[in-house]
Enzyme design. Structure first.
Site, PDB file in Angstrom:
ATOM      1  N   ASP A 112       6.971 -16.804  21.896  1.00 37.19           N
ATOM      2  CA  ASP A 112       7.933 -17.934  21.680  1.00 37.19           C
ATOM      3  C   ASP A 112       8.456 -18.530  22.843  1.00 37.19           C
ATOM      4  O   ASP A 112       8.610 -17.738  23.867  1.00 37.19           O
ATOM      5  CB  ASP A 112       8.989 -17.512  20.703  1.00 37.19           C
ATOM      6  CG  ASP A 112      10.081 -18.548  20.235  1.00 37.19           C
ATOM      7  OD1 ASP A 112      10.080 -18.719  19.096  1.00 37.19           O
ATOM      8  OD2 ASP A 112      10.560 -19.396  21.085  1.00 37.19           O
ATOM      9  N   ASP A 172       6.509 -24.146  19.013  1.00 39.45           N
ATOM     10  CA  ASP A 172       6.744 -23.407  20.283  1.00 39.45           C
ATOM     11  C   ASP A 172       6.637 -21.868  20.028  1.00 39.45           C
ATOM     12  O   ASP A 172       6.951 -21.140  20.822  1.00 39.45           O
ATOM     13  CB  ASP A 172       7.938 -23.421  21.073  1.00 39.45           C
ATOM     14  CG  ASP A 172       9.212 -22.660  20.267  1.00 39.45           C
ATOM     15  OD1 ASP A 172       9.275 -22.254  19.094  1.00 39.45           O
ATOM     16  OD2 ASP A 172      10.072 -22.376  21.113  1.00 39.45           O
ATOM     17  N   GLU A 173       5.813 -21.641  18.727  1.00 45.04           N
ATOM     18  CA  GLU A 173       5.524 -20.212  18.508  1.00 45.04           C
ATOM     19  C   GLU A 173       3.900 -20.014  18.300  1.00 45.04           C
ATOM     20  O   GLU A 173       3.528 -20.906  17.447  1.00 45.04           O
ATOM     21  CB  GLU A 173       6.179 -19.726  17.364  1.00 45.04           C
ATOM     22  CG  GLU A 173       7.855 -19.627  17.566  1.00 45.04           C
ATOM     23  CD  GLU A 173       8.470 -19.849  16.428  1.00 45.04           C
ATOM     24  OE1 GLU A 173       7.998 -19.136  15.385  1.00 45.04           O
ATOM     25  OE2 GLU A 173       9.803 -19.899  16.440  1.00 45.04           O
TER      26      GLU A 173
END
Ligand code: TTP
Ligand code: MG
Ligand code: MG
Length: 372
Positions: free
Chosen positions: A16, A115-116
């Site tokens: 993340d 974002d992961e």
């Protein structure tokens, strides 16, 4: 490292990015680096109307968080702070580069959100957690050097535990949970640390005397049946025990997101339909927020009392908020009932589509392989 069944445990990494949108803005403008940086979704109603989308850790030290009103962030922060509008296209480009880099290190990678990513790295490291740690260090180093980005990585035998490990190690952190430590790692944590357990469910669990994942893991699923249903209950108990073995499947970007409901009675009253659709709209917007995708189109889908389906769609200009979506839906429904003076509506739905890609490959195979 063999588990009871004699099958070597998998090795899953969950990555993340730290304060992602705000971090990208810092990369664009290094002069911002030591200041509070707040990326905002402005509603367009007034100079500080809207919500905070991402805040760097300097801003967080003042109590600013994603989801709070911009006006509140303005009150909390010193005047030198930077308030910047979201630039989704820019973050999407960074996200794609991140996913491309991560793909190099994984047997299989799933883009979880902008974002992961979760990555199955079992084969890549030969099932060895020491090698996994070395690999995570290398990923962090390359992210920093090639993209200028800081991230946090959790490593564990399954995706859920890896995600929790990452969540607890932010920012710029890393945490490896080896198979024999999964139970002791999870056991003391609050139930809310489990992805998908919100305030409401935590409160309900507390009512049953369950505060920690260790307590949840010892429950019989039947004890939770009344609260969440048996299926979700057994999922929660297994997750709390660290026993989920989710397959990390490749997945392309989402193409559409929809909800449809059957109305309490057939009607052509727009306000009545809107009222019943409201919770669905909230859920869809929440889902987009979680996955950090943004739709370009909003549509309605209705089924008439004689079972004819009708759809309408329009393009969303500007940022998405429940108010603008609600208005768009109202207008589409109003036009629809005006166009068709005799129809009565039986089912009604909302559909978002035309998403701005949240990273990952956008090839034809990605769309067809895992997105039926
Ligand atoms: P997160 O990973 O939840 O948050 P973050 O990267 O900003 O911070 P952290 O260091 O804690 O990981 O979300 C990723 C991006 O998604 C975030 O940068 C902005 C966006 N986002 C919103 O727009 N609204 C929200 O409510 C949340 C939680 C995130
Ligand atoms: Mg993040
Ligand atoms: Mg995230």
């Amino acid at each position: 490292m063999e588990s009871e069944g004699g099958v070597a445990p998998r090795v899953v990494a969950f990555v993340d990015l730290d304060y992602f949108f705000a971090q990208v803005e810092e990369i664009q403008r290094p002069d911002l680096r030591d200041k509070p940086v707040v990326v905002c979704v402005y509603s367009g109603r007034g100079p500080t109307s809207g919500v905070v989308s991402s805040a760097n850790y300097v801003a967080r030290s003042y109590g600013v968080r994603a989801g709070i009103p911009i006006s509140r962030a303005v009150r909390l922060l010193p005047p030198t702070s930077a308030f910047l509008p979201v630039r989704m296209q820019l973050y999407s480009e960074f996200s794609s580069r991140v996913m491309t880099l991560l793909r190099e290190y994984s047997d299989r990678l799933r883009v979880e959100s902008i974002d992961e990513a979760s990555m199955d790295i079992t084969g890549r490291v030969g099932g060895d957690y020491v090698r996994a740690e070395t690999l995570a260090r290398e990923i962090k180093e390359r992210m920093r050097q090639e993209l200028g980005l800081k991230c946090t990585i959790g490593i564990a035998p399954n995706r859920t535990v890896a995600k929790i490990a990452a969540d607890l190690s932010k920012p710029d952190g890393m945490k490896v949970v080896i198979p024999s430590q999964v139970r002791s790692f999870l056991s003391p944590l609050d139930v809310e640390k489990l992805p998908g357990v919100g305030r409401k469910l935590a409160k309900a669990l507390e009512g049953l005397g369950v505060r920690t994942l260790g307590q949840l893991a010892r429950l019989q699923p039947e004890a939770l049946e009344e609260v969440v249903g048996l299926k979700r209950a057994s999922y929660l108990v297994r997750a709390a025990a660290g026993n989920l073995d989710e397959i990390i499947s490749e997945r392309g970007p989402r193409k559409q997101l929809s909800r449809i409901i059957t109305l309490k009675m057939d009607t052509r009253d727009v306000d009545e339909i809107l009222e019943q659709l409201k919770p669905s709209l909230g859920q869809l917007i929440e889902k987009m927020r979680e996955g950090m995708t943004m739709a370009r189109n909003i549509g309605i889908y209705v089924v008439t009392e004689d079972l004819q389906p009708i759809t309408r769609q329009r393009t969303i200009s500007g940022p998405i908020s429940s108010d603008t979506c609600y208005e768009a839906i109202r207008r589409m429904l109003t036009e629809l009932v005006a166009d068709k003076p005799t129809i009565r509506i039986r089912r009604a739905g909302i559909r978002f589509s035309g998403f701005i890609a949240a990273g990952g490959q956008q090839t034809l195979t990605d769309f067809t392989a895992d997105n039926p």
